[in-house]
Design a protein around this motif. Structure first.
Motif, PDB file in Angstrom:
ATOM      1  N   ALA A  41       0.808  -1.223   0.000  1.00  0.00           N
ATOM      2  CA  ALA A  41       0.000   0.000   0.000  1.00  0.00           C
ATOM      3  C   ALA A  41       0.839   1.271   0.000  1.00  0.00           C
ATOM      4  CB  ALA A  41      -0.956  -0.003   1.191  1.00  0.00           C
ATOM      5  N   THR A  42       1.857   1.341   0.861  1.00  0.00           N
ATOM      6  CA  THR A  42       2.662   2.562   0.936  1.00  0.00           C
ATOM      7  C   THR A  42       3.416   2.819  -0.365  1.00  0.00           C
ATOM      8  OG1 THR A  42       4.394   1.268   2.024  1.00  0.00           O
ATOM      9  CG2 THR A  42       2.929   2.563   3.438  1.00  0.00           C
ATOM     10  N   SER A  43       3.973   1.766  -0.961  1.00  0.00           N
ATOM     11  CA  SER A  43       4.690   1.915  -2.227  1.00  0.00           C
ATOM     12  C   SER A  43       3.734   2.294  -3.355  1.00  0.00           C
ATOM     13  CB  SER A  43       5.425   0.616  -2.585  1.00  0.00           C
ATOM     14  OG  SER A  43       6.387   0.291  -1.602  1.00  0.00           O
ATOM     15  N   ALA A  44       2.544   1.680  -3.361  1.00  0.00           N
ATOM     16  CA  ALA A  44       1.552   1.986  -4.383  1.00  0.00           C
ATOM     17  C   ALA A  44       1.137   3.449  -4.306  1.00  0.00           C
ATOM     18  CB  ALA A  44       0.323   1.088  -4.203  1.00  0.00           C
ATOM     19  N   ILE A  45       0.963   3.961  -3.089  1.00  0.00           N
ATOM     20  CA  ILE A  45       0.537   5.344  -2.907  1.00  0.00           C
ATOM     21  C   ILE A  45       1.608   6.324  -3.376  1.00  0.00           C
ATOM     22  CG2 ILE A  45      -0.002   7.090  -1.154  1.00  0.00           C
ATOM     23  CD1 ILE A  45      -1.559   4.925   0.362  1.00  0.00           C
ATOM     24  N   VAL A  46       2.874   6.029  -3.111  1.00  0.00           N
ATOM     25  CA  VAL A  46       3.919   6.969  -3.513  1.00  0.00           C
ATOM     26  C   VAL A  46       4.133   6.949  -5.026  1.00  0.00           C
ATOM     27  CG1 VAL A  46       5.981   5.495  -3.309  1.00  0.00           C
ATOM     28  CG2 VAL A  46       6.132   7.922  -2.775  1.00  0.00           C
ATOM     29  N   VAL A  47       4.057   5.768  -5.662  1.00  0.00           N
ATOM     30  CA  VAL A  47       4.157   5.706  -7.127  1.00  0.00           C
ATOM     31  C   VAL A  47       2.969   6.425  -7.757  1.00  0.00           C
ATOM     32  CG1 VAL A  47       4.073   4.163  -9.140  1.00  0.00           C
ATOM     33  CG2 VAL A  47       5.526   3.594  -7.183  1.00  0.00           C
ATOM     34  N   HIS A  48       1.797   6.183  -7.204  1.00  0.00           N
ATOM     35  CA  HIS A  48       0.592   6.877  -7.659  1.00  0.00           C
ATOM     36  C   HIS A  48       0.781   8.381  -7.546  1.00  0.00           C
ATOM     37  CE1 HIS A  48      -3.462   8.617  -6.952  1.00  0.00           C
ATOM     38  NE2 HIS A  48      -3.836   7.759  -7.877  1.00  0.00           N
ATOM     39  N   GLY A  49       1.397   8.824  -6.458  1.00  0.00           N
ATOM     40  CA  GLY A  49       1.619  10.248  -6.254  1.00  0.00           C
ATOM     41  C   GLY A  49       2.508  10.861  -7.318  1.00  0.00           C
ATOM     42  N   VAL A  50       3.567  10.145  -7.693  1.00  0.00           N
ATOM     43  CA  VAL A  50       4.492  10.661  -8.710  1.00  0.00           C
ATOM     44  C   VAL A  50       3.793  10.788 -10.062  1.00  0.00           C
ATOM     45  CG1 VAL A  50       6.581  10.150 -10.034  1.00  0.00           C
ATOM     46  CG2 VAL A  50       6.549   9.777  -7.556  1.00  0.00           C
ATOM     47  N   ILE A  51       3.069   9.731 -10.468  1.00  0.00           N
ATOM     48  CA  ILE A  51       2.367   9.762 -11.761  1.00  0.00           C
ATOM     49  C   ILE A  51       1.295  10.839 -11.770  1.00  0.00           C
ATOM     50  CG2 ILE A  51       0.878   8.466 -13.338  1.00  0.00           C
ATOM     51  CD1 ILE A  51       3.756   7.535 -13.351  1.00  0.00           C
ATOM     52  N   GLN A  52       0.505  10.903 -10.698  1.00  0.00           N
ATOM     53  CA  GLN A  52      -0.587  11.870 -10.642  1.00  0.00           C
ATOM     54  C   GLN A  52      -0.067  13.303 -10.523  1.00  0.00           C
ATOM     55  OE1 GLN A  52      -3.032   9.937 -11.958  1.00  0.00           O
ATOM     56  NE2 GLN A  52      -4.394  11.103 -10.658  1.00  0.00           N
ATOM     57  N   LEU A  53       1.074  13.468  -9.873  1.00  0.00           N
ATOM     58  CA  LEU A  53       1.682  14.795  -9.805  1.00  0.00           C
ATOM     59  C   LEU A  53       1.995  15.311 -11.205  1.00  0.00           C
ATOM     60  CD1 LEU A  53       3.079  17.185  -8.373  1.00  0.00           C
ATOM     61  CD2 LEU A  53       5.121  15.745  -8.186  1.00  0.00           C
ATOM     62  N   CYS A  54       2.585  14.452 -12.015  1.00  0.00           N
ATOM     63  CA  CYS A  54       2.934  14.858 -13.384  1.00  0.00           C
ATOM     64  C   CYS A  54       1.685  15.082 -14.230  1.00  0.00           C
ATOM     65  CB  CYS A  54       3.826  13.795 -14.027  1.00  0.00           C
ATOM     66  SG  CYS A  54       5.422  13.603 -13.215  1.00  0.00           S
ATOM     67  N   GLY A 182       9.933   7.289   2.648  1.00  0.00           N
ATOM     68  CA  GLY A 182      10.596   6.061   3.080  1.00  0.00           C
ATOM     69  C   GLY A 182      10.217   4.876   2.211  1.00  0.00           C
ATOM     70  N   ALA A 183       8.932   4.791   1.825  1.00  0.00           N
ATOM     71  CA  ALA A 183       8.472   3.693   0.975  1.00  0.00           C
ATOM     72  C   ALA A 183       9.079   3.794  -0.419  1.00  0.00           C
ATOM     73  CB  ALA A 183       6.947   3.712   0.873  1.00  0.00           C
ATOM     74  N   ALA A 184       9.316   5.007  -0.870  1.00  0.00           N
ATOM     75  CA  ALA A 184       9.905   5.212  -2.195  1.00  0.00           C
ATOM     76  C   ALA A 184      11.292   4.580  -2.273  1.00  0.00           C
ATOM     77  CB  ALA A 184       9.976   6.703  -2.508  1.00  0.00           C
ATOM     78  N   LEU A 185      12.003   4.605  -1.167  1.00  0.00           N
ATOM     79  CA  LEU A 185      13.370   4.076  -1.150  1.00  0.00           C
ATOM     80  C   LEU A 185      13.410   2.558  -1.218  1.00  0.00           C
ATOM     81  CD1 LEU A 185      14.897   6.416   1.609  1.00  0.00           C
ATOM     82  CD2 LEU A 185      15.117   6.626  -0.882  1.00  0.00           C
ATOM     83  N   THR A 186      12.295   1.885  -0.950  1.00  0.00           N
ATOM     84  CA  THR A 186      12.260   0.421  -0.984  1.00  0.00           C
ATOM     85  C   THR A 186      12.044  -0.126  -2.394  1.00  0.00           C
ATOM     86  OG1 THR A 186       9.859   0.279  -0.600  1.00  0.00           O
ATOM     87  CG2 THR A 186      11.279   0.414   1.349  1.00  0.00           C
ATOM     88  N   LEU A 187      11.653   0.730  -3.317  1.00  0.00           N
ATOM     89  CA  LEU A 187      11.410   0.284  -4.684  1.00  0.00           C
ATOM     90  C   LEU A 187      12.728   0.176  -5.448  1.00  0.00           C
ATOM     91  CD1 LEU A 187       8.280   2.448  -5.518  1.00  0.00           C
ATOM     92  CD2 LEU A 187       8.316  -0.015  -5.122  1.00  0.00           C
ATOM     93  N   SER A 188      12.785  -0.777  -6.366  1.00  0.00           N
ATOM     94  CA  SER A 188      14.003  -1.007  -7.135  1.00  0.00           C
ATOM     95  C   SER A 188      14.177   0.038  -8.227  1.00  0.00           C
ATOM     96  CB  SER A 188      13.955  -2.396  -7.779  1.00  0.00           C
ATOM     97  OG  SER A 188      12.951  -2.434  -8.782  1.00  0.00           O
ATOM     98  N   ALA A 189      15.374   0.073  -8.790  1.00  0.00           N
ATOM     99  CA  ALA A 189      15.656   0.993  -9.891  1.00  0.00           C
ATOM    100  C   ALA A 189      14.796   0.659 -11.107  1.00  0.00           C
ATOM    101  CB  ALA A 189      17.142   0.915 -10.263  1.00  0.00           C
TER     102      ALA A 189
END
Length: 246
Positions: A41-54, A182-189
């Motif tokens: 959930a935390t990783s999904a929310i932060v990725v969602h945030g980046v896409i939706q921000l753009c 913090g969740a963003a840092l757990t995602l891979s390159a």
């Protein structure tokens, strides 16, 4: 992330950005569902945030002459306060809670005007919108239907509503990204590579939706907004109940 999943992600980013380009929301709800199925959930929310921000930034830019910056500033201040409160209680979401919260949000667009007369043009209402919507953006990842009840009853036309909401969402998603850094840092390159690749698709989708928006009447815009978010919310709610009970 497999190649098939990455391709599906890019297609969904384009389609959901186009949908949000038309209605100012709804697309983000669908995109978040896809991400919740693939990530914590935390990783999904932060990725969602980046896409939706753009996506929202491009939508705000395309409609910048219609933005009411006074409303944006007041709502942003309320959102910052909500973020501070959730940080103090160390809030951490999970998929079931997120699904239930999103599932209940669309009920707000059916509240009779006689019950509440929210109007984002009024400073006090705009600040309350920021607190509530800002809190939900962090707690559930999205808050479009909540923001909508403060705009749908204003005297603003569809272009002003979509443009101002887009500017508000740029700030909301920025706060959300910082909150879940913090969740963003757990995602891979590899994950972040696909996310960066998706940004142009989000912008192209927004441009396509903006073209459709110009052809809609204000009455059709308000009508379809209600039914669309209600259908998506019902799906989320059923999913949330299933997760809690299973």
């Amino acid at each position: 992330m497999s190649i098939l999943t990455a391709v599906a992600f890019l297609v969904i980013v384009f389609l959901t950005s186009a949908l949000s380009g038309v209605f100012g929301m709804a697309g983000g709800l669908i995109l978040l569902w896809f991400l919740l199925m693939a990530l914590p959930a935390t990783s999904a929310i932060v990725v969602h945030g980046v896409i939706q921000l753009c996506a929202n930034a491009s939508r705000a830019w395309l409609s910048r002459r219609y933005i009411d910056f006074r409303i944006v500033a007041i709502i942003a201040s309320g959102g910052a306060l909500a973020a501070l409160g959730l940080a103090l209680v160390n809030y951490t979401p999970n998929t079931a809670i997120v699904s239930l919260l999103i599932g209940l949000m669309p009920l707000l667009v059916w509240v009779p005007k006689a019950w509440f007369r929210f109007d984002a043009a009024r400073p006090g209402h705009a600040f309350c919108c920021g607190v509530v919507a800002g809190g939900l953006t962090i707690a559930a990842g999205v808050s479009g239907p909540t923001i909508d009840i403060f705009f749908i009853r204003t005297h603003m036309d569809r272009r002003q509503i979509v443009a101002t909401k887009a500017a508000v969402q740029v700030i909301s998603h920025s706060i959300k990204i910082v909150f879940y850094a913090g969740a963003a840092l757990t995602l891979s390159a590899t994950h972040w590579g696909v996310v960066l690749l998706a940004i142009p698709f989000a912008i192209l989708g927004t441009r396509s939706g903006n073209a459709i928006l110009r052809r809609l009447t204000d009455a059709n815009f308000r009508y379809w907004t209600r039914w669309l978010v209600t259908a998506i919310g019902a799906f989320y709610f059923v999913q949330g109940v299933w997760m809690v009970s299973s």
